[in-house]
Design an enzyme around this catalytic site. Structure first.
Site, short mmCIF file in Angstrom:
data_model
loop_
_atom_site.label_atom_id
_atom_site.label_comp_id
_atom_site.label_asym_id
_atom_site.label_seq_id
_atom_site.Cartn_x
_atom_site.Cartn_y
_atom_site.Cartn_z
N CYS A 168 36.21 1.42 40.94
CA CYS A 168 35.14 1.24 39.95
C CYS A 168 35.76 0.98 38.58
O CYS A 168 36.54 1.78 38.08
CB CYS A 168 34.25 2.49 39.91
SG CYS A 168 33.10 2.47 38.52
N CYS A 214 35.03 3.71 36.00
CA CYS A 214 35.80 4.93 36.29
C CYS A 214 37.24 4.76 35.80
O CYS A 214 37.83 5.70 35.25
CB CYS A 214 35.77 5.26 37.77
SG CYS A 214 34.20 5.97 38.34
N HIS A 222 30.62 9.40 38.35
CA HIS A 222 30.20 8.11 38.89
C HIS A 222 28.77 8.20 39.42
O HIS A 222 28.51 8.89 40.40
CB HIS A 222 31.13 7.61 39.99
CG HIS A 222 30.73 6.24 40.47
ND1 HIS A 222 31.18 5.08 39.88
CD2 HIS A 222 29.87 5.84 41.45
CE1 HIS A 222 30.63 4.04 40.48
NE2 HIS A 222 29.82 4.48 41.43
N ASN A 281 20.69 -2.11 32.89
CA ASN A 281 20.39 -3.07 33.95
C ASN A 281 20.58 -2.39 35.30
O ASN A 281 21.51 -1.59 35.47
CB ASN A 281 21.30 -4.29 33.84
CG ASN A 281 21.04 -5.09 32.58
OD1 ASN A 281 19.90 -5.21 32.14
ND2 ASN A 281 22.09 -5.63 31.99
N HIS A 328 28.36 1.10 37.90
CA HIS A 328 28.52 2.44 37.33
C HIS A 328 27.50 2.49 36.20
O HIS A 328 27.60 1.70 35.25
CB HIS A 328 29.94 2.64 36.82
CG HIS A 328 30.25 4.00 36.26
ND1 HIS A 328 31.33 4.77 36.70
CD2 HIS A 328 29.66 4.73 35.30
CE1 HIS A 328 31.37 5.91 36.03
NE2 HIS A 328 30.36 5.92 35.16
N HIS A 339 25.34 2.44 33.14
CA HIS A 339 25.72 2.33 31.73
C HIS A 339 24.51 1.92 30.91
O HIS A 339 23.63 1.19 31.38
CB HIS A 339 26.87 1.33 31.54
CG HIS A 339 26.65 0.01 32.19
ND1 HIS A 339 26.82 -0.19 33.54
CD2 HIS A 339 26.26 -1.18 31.68
CE1 HIS A 339 26.56 -1.45 33.85
NE2 HIS A 339 26.20 -2.07 32.73
N HIS A 343 23.49 0.06 27.40
CA HIS A 343 23.93 -0.81 26.30
C HIS A 343 23.22 -0.36 25.02
O HIS A 343 21.99 -0.24 25.01
CB HIS A 343 23.52 -2.25 26.55
CG HIS A 343 24.10 -2.89 27.79
ND1 HIS A 343 25.14 -3.79 27.76
CD2 HIS A 343 23.77 -2.76 29.10
CE1 HIS A 343 25.41 -4.20 28.99
NE2 HIS A 343 24.60 -3.60 29.83
#
Ligand code: DGP
Length: 112
Positions: A3, A6, A45, A85, A96, A98, A100
């Site tokens: 990943c 990660c 994760h 997203n 993973h 996230h 923005h």
């Protein structure tokens, strides 16, 4: 697990860190789409926001506690946008979770 994020969190791949705490890591997006473009990720994760459960939701709470601190440090007092997203139709490229943070200018009204 192979990943990318990660590896960034673990320091295997370099990143421009802007914030870190016990549960959260934040760094500048490699391909910024606004004057400020920061990615905020859980150290744990979690593949996407679609994988959030009652058992891992502390990471989400920690992320949303970190976001106002990051926004203030980045000078985003006039507002900003937070986007995550999810999956194929959401155009999620890194699996993973996230968030923005986009800001530093008046953002377009259209989100899709
Ligand atoms: P998304 O499309 O929502 O999965 O966003 C993934 C973001 O990750 C995208 O805006 C570009 C960014 N990104 C991809 N690889 C790297 C990297 O190696 N370093 C950094 N800092 N950002 C990356």
């Amino acid at each position: 697990m192979d990943c990318l994020f990660c590896k960034i969190i673990g320091g295997e791949i370099p990143s421009a860190k802007v914030y870190e705490d016990e549960l959260v890591y934040a760094f500048r997006d490699i391909n910024p789409q606004a004057p400020v473009h920061v990615l905020v990720v859980p150290k744990q994760h979690i593949a996407s926001a679609d994988e959030v459960t009652v058992d891992n939701s502390a990471a989400v709470a920690a992320i949303f506690t970190a976001i106002p601190k990051i926004a203030a440090a980045e000078g985003l007092g006039n507002g900003y946008r937070v986007i995550t997203n999810i999956g194929e139709d959401g155009c999620q490229s890194v699996k993973h979770m996230h968030f923005h943070i986009l800001g530093g200018k008046k953002l377009p009204e259209s989100m899709a």
